[in-house]
Design an enzyme around this catalytic site. Structure first.
Site, PDB file in Angstrom:
ATOM      1  N   ASP A  47      58.658 -49.238  54.846  1.00 39.13           N
ATOM      2  CA  ASP A  47      59.156 -48.937  56.203  1.00 39.13           C
ATOM      3  C   ASP A  47      58.602 -47.631  56.766  1.00 39.13           C
ATOM      4  O   ASP A  47      58.874 -47.292  57.915  1.00 39.13           O
ATOM      5  CB  ASP A  47      60.690 -48.828  56.184  1.00 39.13           C
ATOM      6  CG  ASP A  47      61.368 -50.181  56.294  1.00 39.13           C
ATOM      7  OD1 ASP A  47      60.713 -51.139  56.752  1.00 39.13           O
ATOM      8  OD2 ASP A  47      62.551 -50.280  55.922  1.00 39.13           O
TER       9      ASP A  47
ATOM     10  N   LYS B 104      65.997 -46.632  62.173  1.00 41.00           N
ATOM     11  CA  LYS B 104      65.172 -47.822  62.461  1.00 41.00           C
ATOM     12  C   LYS B 104      66.084 -49.045  62.477  1.00 41.00           C
ATOM     13  O   LYS B 104      66.899 -49.215  61.571  1.00 41.00           O
ATOM     14  CB  LYS B 104      64.095 -47.938  61.377  1.00 41.00           C
ATOM     15  CG  LYS B 104      63.408 -49.266  61.289  1.00 41.00           C
ATOM     16  CD  LYS B 104      63.295 -49.786  59.849  1.00 41.00           C
ATOM     17  CE  LYS B 104      64.607 -50.251  59.291  1.00 41.00           C
ATOM     18  NZ  LYS B 104      64.539 -51.146  58.117  1.00 41.00           N
TER      19      LYS B 104
HETATM   20  O1  C5P Z   1      58.633 -50.080  49.803  1.00 40.32           O
HETATM   21  P1  C5P Z   1      60.093 -49.826  49.570  1.00 40.32           P
HETATM   22  O2  C5P Z   1      60.346 -48.775  48.540  1.00 40.32           O
HETATM   23  O3  C5P Z   1      60.852 -49.622  50.831  1.00 40.32           O
HETATM   24  O4  C5P Z   1      60.656 -51.196  48.981  1.00 40.32           O
HETATM   25  C1  C5P Z   1      61.787 -51.271  48.139  1.00 40.32           C
HETATM   26  C2  C5P Z   1      61.813 -52.632  47.472  1.00 40.32           C
HETATM   27  O5  C5P Z   1      62.139 -53.638  48.430  1.00 40.32           O
HETATM   28  C3  C5P Z   1      60.535 -53.087  46.830  1.00 40.32           C
HETATM   29  O6  C5P Z   1      60.411 -52.621  45.521  1.00 40.32           O
HETATM   30  C4  C5P Z   1      60.679 -54.600  46.857  1.00 40.32           C
HETATM   31  O7  C5P Z   1      61.529 -55.032  45.809  1.00 40.32           O
HETATM   32  C5  C5P Z   1      61.432 -54.840  48.154  1.00 40.32           C
HETATM   33  N1  C5P Z   1      60.540 -55.136  49.290  1.00 40.32           N
HETATM   34  C6  C5P Z   1      59.934 -56.380  49.346  1.00 40.32           C
HETATM   35  N2  C5P Z   1      59.103 -56.665  50.399  1.00 40.32           N
HETATM   36  C7  C5P Z   1      58.902 -55.764  51.384  1.00 40.32           C
HETATM   37  C8  C5P Z   1      59.538 -54.506  51.345  1.00 40.32           C
HETATM   38  C9  C5P Z   1      60.346 -54.217  50.274  1.00 40.32           C
HETATM   39  O8  C5P Z   1      60.108 -57.226  48.461  1.00 40.32           O
HETATM   40  N3  C5P Z   1      58.092 -56.080  52.399  1.00 40.32           N
END
Ligand code: C5P
Length: 309
Positions: free
Chosen positions: A151, A19
């Site tokens: 994602d 991605k």
């Molecule tokens: O959802 P994912 O595990 O990919 O996200 C990892 C971390 O990235 C989250 O715990 C958060 O700290 C940060 N994040 C965020 N805002 C988003 C996506 C991710 O703050 N939209």
């Protein structure tokens, strides 16, 4: 409604395409007390690159995961691996036992800003739906995807789009011209929460395009007016990202160089396969320790599946 039929006997194969965030604007942060509190609100133009991890799913008596490929050692085959939890959660949604032998050939660097883990999770949801011959309700599947990671929904969607919310709101991207990318990762894993945590400064406004770019040069010019709002924070954490961006910018035919996601992978944008191939060779010659891959830009992964890359 979730329907379950007989399991497929055949081995099912899926590719988890990388991605790429062509732009990534951080537009706000969810306050305490609301869903996904503390997560950031994004506005991001996302495409895919013609390189990815390969996953195969075979009928089995229980659930297992075998890792292979150049980046296998970077992943722990432990119970909380996103692929295994995706499999368990999908089976739970369908009300069946999670039975499959999964083989993941890890070709994409891990913790790299190109959604490797998220694309694997999405490929797992697609592949196991085929293996188990289930057709989960699409709203429930999208909810599950978001719970697995911000994602995962866009990787499940597999088409170029503008993503907003915390990664869960998708609208079609403007029509984009054919283009080539060179992906470069300095082989330094970067944890997404650390990059969001290091981001400073005001929030950006969402970026909407009033017309489709006329060609790849026009696309680059349009992208140059936008940003990746996480690039500066990521460069502070891994200064080598700056060296990667300079190396890409110095290659002939590079129309734009930018970091993807929360890094550390950066991409260069090129008009032709020849220009991207030449640029990749040049970057590799400069730093053979880096991961460097030329790949076509993909706007619809389902139409791309099965093509030579
Ligand atoms: O959802 P994912 O595990 O990919 O996200 C990892 C971390 O990235 C989250 O715990 C958060 O700290 C940060 N994040 C965020 N805002 C988003 C996506 C991710 O703050 N939209």
């Amino acid at each position: 409604m979730t329907t379950a039929m007989t399991e497929s006997d055949a081995v099912v194969t899926e590719t988890a395409w990388a991605k790429i965030n062509l732009t990534l604007h951080v537009t706000g942060r969810r306050p305490a007390g609301v869903a996904a509190a503390g997560y950031h609100e994004l506005d991001s133009l996302i495409v895919f690159a013609g390189i990815g991890d390969e996953l195969t799913f075979s009928p089995a008596e229980d659930l297992s995961l075998e890792l292979a490929g150049p980046f296998a050692s970077a992943l722990e085959p432990c119970a909380d691996n996103l692929v295994l939890s995706s499999a368990r959660r999908l089976a739970e949604l369908a009300g069946i036992a999670p039975r499959a032998a999964i083989r993941l050939t890890k070709r994409l660097p891990v913790a790299a800003g190109i959604g490797g883990g998220s694309a694997d999770a999405a490929a797992c949801l697609r592949g196991l739906s085929r293996l188990w011959r289930i057709a989960p309700d699409s709203a429930a599947l999208e909810r599950l995807a978001l719970e697995l990671g911000a994602d995962v929904p866009v990787c499940l969607h597999g088409r170029a789009c503008i993503v907003s919310g915390i990664g869960d709101v998708m609208e079609p991207a403007p029509p984009l011209p054919p283009a080539w990318l060179v992906l470069v990762n300095p082989r330094r894993p970067l944890a997404t929460p650390a990059v969001f945590g290091a981001r400073r400064g005001p929030f950006s406004r969402p970026d909407r395009w009033d017309r489709a770019p006329a060609g790849v040069g026009d696309l680059a010019a349009r992208l140059a007016g936008a940003r990746n709002d996480l690039e500066q924070a990521a460069c502070e954490l891994v200064p080598e990202i700056g060296t990667v961006l300079s190396a890409l910018k110095e290659t002939p035919g590079c129309l734009l160089a930018r970091m993807s996601g929360s890094g550390a992978t950066c991409f260069g944008l090129y008009e032709t396969a020849a220009a991207a191939g030449g640029a990749a060779a040049m970057v590799r010659a400069r730093r053979d320790a880096w991961w460097v891959e030329p790949a076509p830009m993909i706007l619809d992964a389902s139409a791309w599946a099965g093509r030579e890359t």
